[in-house]
Design an enzyme around this catalytic site. Structure first.
Site, PDB file in Angstrom:
ATOM      1  N   ARG A  96      67.606  61.485   8.008  1.00 36.53           N
ATOM      2  CA  ARG A  96      68.331  62.678   8.489  1.00 36.53           C
ATOM      3  C   ARG A  96      69.378  63.075   7.454  1.00 36.53           C
ATOM      4  NH1 ARG A  96      71.627  63.619  14.265  1.00 36.53           N
ATOM      5  NH2 ARG A  96      72.518  65.616  13.648  1.00 36.53           N
ATOM      6  N   ASN A 150      62.505  65.610  18.126  1.00 39.25           N
ATOM      7  CA  ASN A 150      62.600  66.835  17.329  1.00 39.25           C
ATOM      8  C   ASN A 150      61.733  66.750  16.077  1.00 39.25           C
ATOM      9  OD1 ASN A 150      64.356  68.818  18.458  1.00 39.25           O
ATOM     10  ND2 ASN A 150      66.063  67.390  18.199  1.00 39.25           N
ATOM     11  N   ASP A 173      67.500  69.665  25.374  1.00 40.47           N
ATOM     12  CA  ASP A 173      68.652  69.631  26.289  1.00 40.47           C
ATOM     13  C   ASP A 173      69.677  70.737  26.000  1.00 40.47           C
ATOM     14  OD1 ASP A 173      70.042  68.904  24.013  1.00 40.47           O
ATOM     15  OD2 ASP A 173      70.364  66.837  24.627  1.00 40.47           O
ATOM     16  N   TYR A 265      72.368  77.367  18.126  1.00 46.32           N
ATOM     17  CA  TYR A 265      71.692  77.028  16.867  1.00 46.32           C
ATOM     18  C   TYR A 265      71.393  78.251  16.004  1.00 46.32           C
ATOM     19  CZ  TYR A 265      71.092  72.025  17.653  1.00 46.32           C
ATOM     20  OH  TYR A 265      71.320  70.682  17.810  1.00 46.32           O
TER      21      TYR A 265
HETATM   22  P1  NAD Z   1      67.872  57.208  16.087  1.00 52.30           P
HETATM   23  O1  NAD Z   1      67.287  57.102  14.738  1.00 52.30           O
HETATM   24  O2  NAD Z   1      69.249  56.678  16.298  1.00 52.30           O
HETATM   25  O3  NAD Z   1      66.908  56.448  17.143  1.00 52.30           O
HETATM   26  C1  NAD Z   1      65.533  56.653  17.153  1.00 52.30           C
HETATM   27  C2  NAD Z   1      64.765  55.349  17.399  1.00 52.30           C
HETATM   28  O4  NAD Z   1      63.367  55.642  17.216  1.00 52.30           O
HETATM   29  C3  NAD Z   1      65.113  54.218  16.433  1.00 52.30           C
HETATM   30  O5  NAD Z   1      65.412  53.044  17.160  1.00 52.30           O
HETATM   31  C4  NAD Z   1      63.837  54.065  15.598  1.00 52.30           C
HETATM   32  O6  NAD Z   1      63.591  52.745  15.159  1.00 52.30           O
HETATM   33  C5  NAD Z   1      62.765  54.540  16.568  1.00 52.30           C
HETATM   34  N1  NAD Z   1      61.509  54.963  15.951  1.00 52.30           N
HETATM   35  C6  NAD Z   1      61.336  55.650  14.792  1.00 52.30           C
HETATM   36  N2  NAD Z   1      60.017  55.869  14.584  1.00 52.30           N
HETATM   37  C7  NAD Z   1      59.355  55.333  15.629  1.00 52.30           C
HETATM   38  C8  NAD Z   1      57.979  55.255  15.989  1.00 52.30           C
HETATM   39  N3  NAD Z   1      57.021  55.762  15.224  1.00 52.30           N
HETATM   40  N4  NAD Z   1      57.659  54.635  17.149  1.00 52.30           N
HETATM   41  C9  NAD Z   1      58.613  54.102  17.941  1.00 52.30           C
HETATM   42  N5  NAD Z   1      59.933  54.149  17.653  1.00 52.30           N
HETATM   43  C10 NAD Z   1      60.295  54.755  16.510  1.00 52.30           C
HETATM   44  O7  NAD Z   1      67.789  58.726  16.524  1.00 52.30           O
HETATM   45  P2  NAD Z   1      68.616  59.486  17.668  1.00 52.30           P
HETATM   46  O8  NAD Z   1      69.757  60.204  17.043  1.00 52.30           O
HETATM   47  O9  NAD Z   1      68.883  58.574  18.778  1.00 52.30           O
HETATM   48  O10 NAD Z   1      67.576  60.605  18.103  1.00 52.30           O
HETATM   49  C11 NAD Z   1      66.318  60.264  18.678  1.00 52.30           C
HETATM   50  C12 NAD Z   1      65.437  61.482  18.780  1.00 52.30           C
HETATM   51  O11 NAD Z   1      65.844  62.320  19.851  1.00 52.30           O
HETATM   52  C13 NAD Z   1      65.443  62.399  17.551  1.00 52.30           C
HETATM   53  O12 NAD Z   1      64.152  62.910  17.341  1.00 52.30           O
HETATM   54  C14 NAD Z   1      66.394  63.510  17.949  1.00 52.30           C
HETATM   55  O13 NAD Z   1      66.186  64.662  17.195  1.00 52.30           O
HETATM   56  C15 NAD Z   1      65.966  63.662  19.379  1.00 52.30           C
HETATM   57  N6  NAD Z   1      66.875  64.393  20.273  1.00 52.30           N
HETATM   58  C16 NAD Z   1      66.365  65.499  20.866  1.00 52.30           C
HETATM   59  C17 NAD Z   1      67.100  66.215  21.754  1.00 52.30           C
HETATM   60  C18 NAD Z   1      66.506  67.446  22.343  1.00 52.30           C
HETATM   61  O14 NAD Z   1      67.193  68.284  22.860  1.00 52.30           O
HETATM   62  N7  NAD Z   1      65.204  67.618  22.280  1.00 52.30           N
HETATM   63  C19 NAD Z   1      68.410  65.827  22.060  1.00 52.30           C
HETATM   64  C20 NAD Z   1      68.910  64.694  21.441  1.00 52.30           C
HETATM   65  C21 NAD Z   1      68.126  63.957  20.557  1.00 52.30           C
HETATM   66  C1  G6P Z   2      71.385  68.765  20.870  1.00 46.58           C
HETATM   67  C2  G6P Z   2      70.040  69.353  20.548  1.00 46.58           C
HETATM   68  C3  G6P Z   2      69.136  68.277  19.994  1.00 46.58           C
HETATM   69  C4  G6P Z   2      69.760  67.637  18.784  1.00 46.58           C
HETATM   70  C5  G6P Z   2      71.126  67.097  19.138  1.00 46.58           C
HETATM   71  C6  G6P Z   2      71.840  66.634  17.891  1.00 46.58           C
HETATM   72  O1  G6P Z   2      71.287  67.857  21.910  1.00 46.58           O
HETATM   73  O2  G6P Z   2      69.423  69.922  21.664  1.00 46.58           O
HETATM   74  O3  G6P Z   2      67.887  68.829  19.707  1.00 46.58           O
HETATM   75  O4  G6P Z   2      68.962  66.589  18.302  1.00 46.58           O
HETATM   76  O5  G6P Z   2      71.901  68.095  19.730  1.00 46.58           O
HETATM   77  O6  G6P Z   2      73.013  65.995  18.234  1.00 46.58           O
HETATM   78  P1  G6P Z   2      73.733  65.001  17.222  1.00 46.58           P
HETATM   79  O7  G6P Z   2      74.927  64.560  17.979  1.00 46.58           O
HETATM   80  O8  G6P Z   2      72.739  63.896  16.938  1.00 46.58           O
HETATM   81  O9  G6P Z   2      74.039  65.783  16.008  1.00 46.58           O
HETATM   82 MN    MN Z   3      67.243  70.329  21.154  1.00 45.62          MN
END
Ligand code: NAD
Ligand code: G6P
Ligand code: MN
Length: 443
Positions: A96, A150, A173, A265
């Site tokens: 990232r 994402n 979210d 965004y």
């Molecule tokens: P992070 O890196 O802290 O945690 C992600 C976890 O996924 C790690 O423990 C990693 O080892 C694991 N991982 C990576 N590849 C993998 C695979 N192929 N199979 C199984 N596990 C795997 O990341 P984070 O900041 O906690 O975010 C997690 C995800 O959630 C990201 O994709 C982020 O963009 C997404 N997110 C989405 C929303 C949304 O609104 N859609 C909101 C918040 C976070």
């Molecule tokens: C919001 C968005 C997610 C994004 C996150 C990032 O929740 O909907 O898609 O991944 O913000 O937050 P962060 O605290 O990791 O920058």
């Molecule tokens: Mn999002």
């Protein structure tokens, strides 16, 4: 579908979002009766750390009858599971950081899901998600996948091409967070709201927010308030300046375009110059998250391992966890609650191409999502912006499947945060090297 003894897998179990999601699962046992929670990850240490935290939560909150396991084995994780909540991050926060820092070197927006950072992340993430969907189809074809991973539109587009019949909902979210924050700032109860919204993920607009108790559309008054005073961060992400900055920019966007309430965004597309100016190219959001949420999680684990007395748990419990559990509950109980979901268009937005992946309200029940149809064409300003973004996203997914450098370059050039094909190429070339381990080979 089983109505009790549910088995839920958190894919990306080691994510710092896991405690918040599990807390929502635990708070909703009456409507979502869980008896097994599986943390599935590829990182043994992070998964085990999280297992300790969740085990501590279960014990502290006196939850009986829930089996908890942590595993790296997909077969052990998915056989017999009912729901998979996916939140993996392929390449982790280290990549990232690259997504954010490489474009910034060229004076371009460096962001997790928007601009070229989002595209770089997309080319990594698609592979991880397709792998996950393949496992679920192999080991638990009846299970529902609720995806937060994402960049959502790219994932949804790629999964739709490869697994058109996957039982999967893609959700973000952000709309619920915007709504909750507005409600708290301005003294409303968002449970009374029926929101109309359309767009692509992280790229959309509210067109009305009807308040059932007030019996009127309150969007005009919300816009009025927001144009004057930016919202303050509420409930979650407390003290997090970068979220406060996002709300400030939302107010700025409304000063330029006051007709509809935008997703925050959009700042990256409307004001890339300001965003870049306000970003420290050596310390980006990934660094903040590593020094914030990730450190907090490690602190919790340390205290648990050392049997420290006093407060141990320290995590955000916001809308994020509740929203995904509400979706699962709506499937389980066929209750047709309304959510913003990322779905193929097919007429929801009548004057946008049918095969675009869009974010619109949808009712969720046992058969999945039933998106609403807008029934009215969207305006040229939004349509033009969305068409360019959508074409860029489609080209990027083409690049993934066709291993096409040319398509990737077209996608990068078309992205509306990018000012020239020269810069698009420079960033693409540098990102290809940085992502060697993760991207398909492009030629
Ligand atoms: P992070 O890196 O802290 O945690 C992600 C976890 O996924 C790690 O423990 C990693 O080892 C694991 N991982 C990576 N590849 C993998 C695979 N192929 N199979 C199984 N596990 C795997 O990341 P984070 O900041 O906690 O975010 C997690 C995800 O959630 C990201 O994709 C982020 O963009 C997404 N997110 C989405 C929303 C949304 O609104 N859609 C909101 C918040 C976070
Ligand atoms: C919001 C968005 C997610 C994004 C996150 C990032 O929740 O909907 O898609 O991944 O913000 O937050 P962060 O605290 O990791 O920058
Ligand atoms: Mn999002």
């Amino acid at each position: 579908m089983k109505q009790k003894n549910l088995n839920v897998v958190i894919a990306g179990g080691g994510s710092t979002y896991t405690p918040g999601i599990i807390q929502a699962v635990l708070n909703n046992r009456d409507v979502f009766p869980v008896s097994k929670i599986t943390l599935y990850d590829i990182d043994a240490d992070r998964n085990e750390d999280m297992r300790l935290i969740i085990a501590y939560m279960l014990k502290q909150q006196k939850h009986q009858g829930i089996e908890l396991i942590a595993t790296l084995d997909p077969e052990e994780a998915f056989v017999g599971c009912d729901f998979v909540f996916s939140q993996i991050r392929v390449g982790g926060l280290t990549m990232r950081e690259q997504d954010e820092k490489i474009p910034l070197k060229y004076g371009l927006v460096g962001q997790e899901t928007c601009g070229l950072g989002g595209f770089a992340y997309g080319l990594r993430s698609i592979r991880g998600l397709l792998g996950l969907v393949a496992y679920v189809q192999q080991y638990a074809p009846e299970a529902w996948i609720l995806n937060y991973t994402n960049p959502e539109t790219l994932i949804a587009e790629a999964v739709r091409r490869k697994f058109p019949n996957a039982k999967m909902l893609n959700a973000c979210d952000m709309t619920i967070s915007i709504e909750e924050t507005m409600a708290r700032n301005f003294g409303y109860d968002r449970n009374n709201w029926i929101a109309q919204y359309y767009g692509l993920n992280h790229f959309g607009w509210y067109t009305s927010i009807y308040d059932k108790s007030l019996e009127r559309d309150i969007m005009p008054e919300l816009i009025q308030k927001l144009r004057g005073t930016p919202m303050k961060i509420a409930s979650f992400n407390k003290g997090d300046q970068s979220w406060q900055d996002a709300w400030n920019m939302l107010s700025k966007t409304l000063q330029y375009f006051p007709e509809y309430l935008p997703n925050n965004y959009l700042e990256y597309y409307f004001f890339p110059n300001i965003v870049v100016e306000n970003t420290d190219p050596n310390y980006t959001r990934a660094n903040q998250v590593m020094d914030g949420r990730l450190k907090n999680t490690q602190e919790m684990v340390k205290k648990i391992r050392q049997h420290t007395d006093g407060a141990v748990l320290n995590f955000d419990f916001g809308e994020h966890g509740q929203y995904i559990v509400d979706m699962a509950t709506s499937i389980l109980n066929d209750s047709h609650q309304r959510f913003m979901l990322i779905v193929p268009n097919y007429g929801s937005i009548p004057n946008l191409r049918a095969d675009a992946v869009v974010e619109v309200p949808a009712y969720v029940g046992r058969t999945g999502a039933e998106p609403i149809a807008m029934r009215q064409p969207i305006n040229d300003f939004h349509k033009g912006l969305m068409e360019a973004q959508n074409a860029a996203e489609k080209l990027l997914v083409d690049a993934y499947f066709e291993h096409s450098y040319q398509k990737a370059l077209q996608a990068f050039t078309l992205n509306q945060t990018v000012s020239s094909a020269d810069k698009a190429k420079q960033v693409l070339d540098e990102m290809m090297i940085a992502n060697k381990e993760y991207w398909p080979e492009l030629s």
